[in-house]
Design a protein around this motif. Structure first.
Motif, PDB file in Angstrom:
ATOM      1  N   ARG A 205     -22.399 105.762 -32.352  1.00 30.21           N
ATOM      2  CA  ARG A 205     -21.432 105.542 -33.434  1.00 30.21           C
ATOM      3  C   ARG A 205     -21.038 104.077 -33.545  1.00 30.21           C
ATOM      4  O   ARG A 205     -21.336 103.274 -32.664  1.00 30.21           O
ATOM      5  CB  ARG A 205     -20.191 106.414 -33.207  1.00 30.21           C
ATOM      6  CG  ARG A 205     -20.552 107.881 -33.250  1.00 30.21           C
ATOM      7  CD  ARG A 205     -19.394 108.825 -33.174  1.00 30.21           C
ATOM      8  NE  ARG A 205     -19.957 110.189 -33.288  1.00 30.21           N
ATOM      9  CZ  ARG A 205     -19.458 111.149 -34.022  1.00 30.21           C
ATOM     10  NH1 ARG A 205     -18.340 110.975 -34.696  1.00 30.21           N
ATOM     11  NH2 ARG A 205     -20.056 112.329 -34.078  1.00 30.21           N
ATOM     12  N   ILE A 206     -20.348 103.768 -34.637  1.00 32.70           N
ATOM     13  CA  ILE A 206     -19.839 102.418 -34.890  1.00 32.70           C
ATOM     14  C   ILE A 206     -18.316 102.472 -34.976  1.00 32.70           C
ATOM     15  O   ILE A 206     -17.747 103.386 -35.577  1.00 32.70           O
ATOM     16  CB  ILE A 206     -20.448 101.830 -36.178  1.00 32.70           C
ATOM     17  CG1 ILE A 206     -21.894 101.386 -35.901  1.00 32.70           C
ATOM     18  CG2 ILE A 206     -19.622 100.677 -36.718  1.00 32.70           C
ATOM     19  CD1 ILE A 206     -22.625 100.837 -37.098  1.00 32.70           C
ATOM     20  N   HIS A 207     -17.676 101.486 -34.367  1.00 33.49           N
ATOM     21  CA  HIS A 207     -16.214 101.359 -34.339  1.00 33.49           C
ATOM     22  C   HIS A 207     -15.876 100.004 -34.950  1.00 33.49           C
ATOM     23  O   HIS A 207     -16.297  98.970 -34.432  1.00 33.49           O
ATOM     24  CB  HIS A 207     -15.767 101.449 -32.873  1.00 33.49           C
ATOM     25  CG  HIS A 207     -14.284 101.408 -32.670  1.00 33.49           C
ATOM     26  ND1 HIS A 207     -13.717 101.489 -31.415  1.00 33.49           N
ATOM     27  CD2 HIS A 207     -13.240 101.299 -33.526  1.00 33.49           C
ATOM     28  CE1 HIS A 207     -12.410 101.431 -31.510  1.00 33.49           C
ATOM     29  NE2 HIS A 207     -12.091 101.310 -32.778  1.00 33.49           N
ATOM     30  N   ILE A 208     -15.149  99.997 -36.079  1.00 32.13           N
ATOM     31  CA  ILE A 208     -14.920  98.756 -36.823  1.00 32.13           C
ATOM     32  C   ILE A 208     -13.522  98.744 -37.430  1.00 32.13           C
ATOM     33  O   ILE A 208     -12.959  99.795 -37.748  1.00 32.13           O
ATOM     34  CB  ILE A 208     -15.995  98.586 -37.930  1.00 32.13           C
ATOM     35  CG1 ILE A 208     -15.943  97.206 -38.568  1.00 32.13           C
ATOM     36  CG2 ILE A 208     -15.899  99.699 -38.977  1.00 32.13           C
ATOM     37  CD1 ILE A 208     -17.125  96.891 -39.476  1.00 32.13           C
ATOM     38  N   HIS A 209     -12.933  97.537 -37.571  1.00 34.05           N
ATOM     39  CA  HIS A 209     -11.699  97.378 -38.352  1.00 34.05           C
ATOM     40  C   HIS A 209     -12.077  97.351 -39.830  1.00 34.05           C
ATOM     41  O   HIS A 209     -13.053  96.689 -40.211  1.00 34.05           O
ATOM     42  CB  HIS A 209     -11.001  96.059 -38.013  1.00 34.05           C
ATOM     43  CG  HIS A 209     -10.629  95.915 -36.577  1.00 34.05           C
ATOM     44  ND1 HIS A 209     -11.472  95.372 -35.625  1.00 34.05           N
ATOM     45  CD2 HIS A 209      -9.484  96.232 -35.925  1.00 34.05           C
ATOM     46  CE1 HIS A 209     -10.864  95.350 -34.453  1.00 34.05           C
ATOM     47  NE2 HIS A 209      -9.657  95.879 -34.597  1.00 34.05           N
ATOM     48  N   LEU A 210     -11.272  98.012 -40.662  1.00 37.11           N
ATOM     49  CA  LEU A 210     -11.642  98.109 -42.079  1.00 37.11           C
ATOM     50  C   LEU A 210     -10.409  98.164 -42.970  1.00 37.11           C
ATOM     51  O   LEU A 210      -9.502  98.983 -42.749  1.00 37.11           O
ATOM     52  CB  LEU A 210     -12.500  99.364 -42.309  1.00 37.11           C
ATOM     53  CG  LEU A 210     -13.019  99.601 -43.725  1.00 37.11           C
ATOM     54  CD1 LEU A 210     -13.890  98.442 -44.198  1.00 37.11           C
ATOM     55  CD2 LEU A 210     -13.810 100.906 -43.786  1.00 37.11           C
ATOM     56  N   SER A 211     -10.387  97.277 -43.959  1.00 39.72           N
ATOM     57  CA  SER A 211      -9.314  97.247 -44.976  1.00 39.72           C
ATOM     58  C   SER A 211      -7.935  97.268 -44.335  1.00 39.72           C
ATOM     59  O   SER A 211      -7.050  98.008 -44.750  1.00 39.72           O
ATOM     60  CB  SER A 211      -9.478  98.421 -45.952  1.00 39.72           C
ATOM     61  OG  SER A 211     -10.680  98.301 -46.672  1.00 39.72           O
ATOM     62  N   GLU A 212      -7.770  96.379 -43.333  1.00 38.86           N
ATOM     63  CA  GLU A 212      -6.506  96.351 -42.595  1.00 38.86           C
ATOM     64  C   GLU A 212      -5.425  95.592 -43.347  1.00 38.86           C
ATOM     65  O   GLU A 212      -4.253  95.972 -43.314  1.00 38.86           O
ATOM     66  CB  GLU A 212      -6.729  95.728 -41.220  1.00 38.86           C
ATOM     67  CG  GLU A 212      -5.485  95.681 -40.353  1.00 38.86           C
ATOM     68  CD  GLU A 212      -5.764  95.152 -38.951  1.00 38.86           C
ATOM     69  OE1 GLU A 212      -4.820  95.136 -38.135  1.00 38.86           O
ATOM     70  OE2 GLU A 212      -6.915  94.757 -38.674  1.00 38.86           O
TER      71      GLU A 212
END
Length: 433
Positions: A205-212
């Motif tokens: 899987r991928i773990h990312i910050h998004l539209s913070e």
């Protein structure tokens, strides 16, 4: 070891949200073998009397930067971008493996004491975080952070690949390894595509910050003509199962994309409020069928990793923002902190609820305290009344990591002393640079 827990009020958080009074929980070889009433043939090696205690699945903290315990109370009361670029990043430039090891140990000690049995982390020197996970007995999904800074992008990616291939499935299966591109603003399009390809090869899987933040969204629209969510979708990142932390500033079209691609959104109410980034539309996401879980973020933007606080805030914030007292019920929020978190990590068949055949990742709360009385609704008591300090006993894989408030796998005094030493070493190095 066979363990018998007796006389607990058990919140299963199963599909029917069953609540069992005066319940037994029989644990054999790390798995739940009986709920409600243990069979007479069950022979325990250890009996735990849980009278006046509430049993529930261990909490799942799905977005952390656990070694950032070293930055607790270091960079407070600042806007997001100055906080990140002027305080945190300059200090992180001086990080060493030793800093990360003791920061992780301090943070994981706090997780154990507050009832978190599984966490999802993204940070530097992830091998040293993994060592603490292995030593402490906790469960974790770990992602080495990926950044395109200077000419280090490929170095970070190689390290992430090596970390996955060395650590995935280790520590009796308690460690799973994901890929952790920090964000679309610190990783270019080709780099994100390359990361996605490597994750797909490894079926992880991928773990990312998004539209913070608003600035992240505005900058993305200015640069690419589309939102960050659309940008990642167009790059093919969502072909991997993705954990998207924050998703504060998302449109209806963004939410439809998140639902279509089965992206799990990680709500971090404390961090979002403290950095003045706003309020994620969690009620709307849940109504669209998006899986929403809870995270604390790091202690630099939260000051603790207390998931009970996140449950409490998630319920209250959404009611206030939506002018709707029925928005996000206690039942929904408890699921966000348990089974929804497990689903985000691909672990819903193993943890996140108390059911026969699942792993014995569970906690016992001391409910013989004034703030649990009168006992009208035990689910409400967890979300609106319970405190992290009520966690009395916790186990992972059937191994007791804390019993009667005593942590068995981490030396408390040594960890606090070394954590303090490492924190001020970092601060001093930053001042000198």
């Amino acid at each position: 070891m066979n363990i018998l827990i007796k006389n607990a009020l058990t919140l299963t958080v199963n599909q029917n949200n069953d609540i069992l009074e005066n319940s037994d929980i029989a644990v054999e070889d790390g798995y739940i073998q009986a709920l409600g009433k243990a069979p007479d043939t069950f022979q325990p090696d250890k009996v735990i009397d849980a009278t006046n205690q509430i049993a529930l699945p261990g909490l799942v903290n799905t977005h952390t930067h656990i070694p950032m315990s070293l930055f607790r109370n270091y960079a407070d009361d600042l806007p997001f971008w100055p906080w990140l670029m002027e305080k945190i990043k300059p200090a992180e430039d001086h990080l060493s493996a030793e800093h990360v090891y003791w920061g992780a140990k301090l943070g994981i000690l706090e997780l154990i004491q507050s009832g978190v049995t599984c966490f999802s982390d993204m940070y530097f020197y992830m091998e040293d975080v993994a060592k603490v996970v292995r030593e402490s007995g906790i469960r974790a999904c770990l992602s080495g952070v990926l950044l395109e800074v200077g000419n280090l992008g490929e170095t970070f990616l190689k390290a992430a690949i090596d970390f996955h291939d060395s650590w995935d499935g280790k520590a009796e299966g308690r460690i799973k390894v994901f890929f952790g591109p920090h964000s679309m603003y610190l990783c270019g399009p080709e780099y994100l595509q390359e990361t996605t390809e490597e994750a797909l090869k490894r079926k992880t899987r991928i773990h990312i910050h998004l539209s913070e933040s608003r600035q992240e969204v505005a900058d993305c629209i200015e640069k690419y003509g589309i939102s960050p969510v659309q940008h990642l979708a167009d790059l093919g990142m969502f072909e991997c199962r993705t954990l998207a932390a924050h998703c504060v500033h998302v449109s209806l079209e963004d939410m439809e994309l998140l639902e279509k691609h089965k992206v799990s959104v990680i709500n971090n109410p404390t961090s979002n409020m403290k950095l003045a980034n706003g309020f994620a539309p969690i009620d709307s996401m849940l109504k669209k069928g998006i899986n929403v879980a809870l995270g604390t973020d790091g202690s630099a933007s939260n000051n603790n990793v207390n998931l009970f606080e996140e449950m409490h805030l998630a319920a209250l914030v959404n009611k206030a923002v939506n002018d709707d007292a029925e928005s996000l019920s206690a039942k929904q929020v408890l699921r966000m902190a348990t089974i929804n978190g497990a689903k985000a990590l691909g672990l819903e068949k193993e943890i996140g609820s108390l059911e026969l055949g699942k792993r014995a990742d569970l906690i016992l709360l001391d409910a013989n305290k004034p703030h649990y009385f009168p006992r009208h609704n035990p689910v409400s008591s967890i979300v609106y009344s319970a405190q992290a300090a009520d966690v009395r006993t916790m186990m992972v894989n059937g191994e007791v990591l804390m019993e009667n408030y005593v942590v068995k796998t981490i030396d408390l005094g040594e960890t606090m002393r070394e954590g303090e030493r490492m924190a001020f070493d970092l601060v001093n190095k930053t001042k000198e640079s």
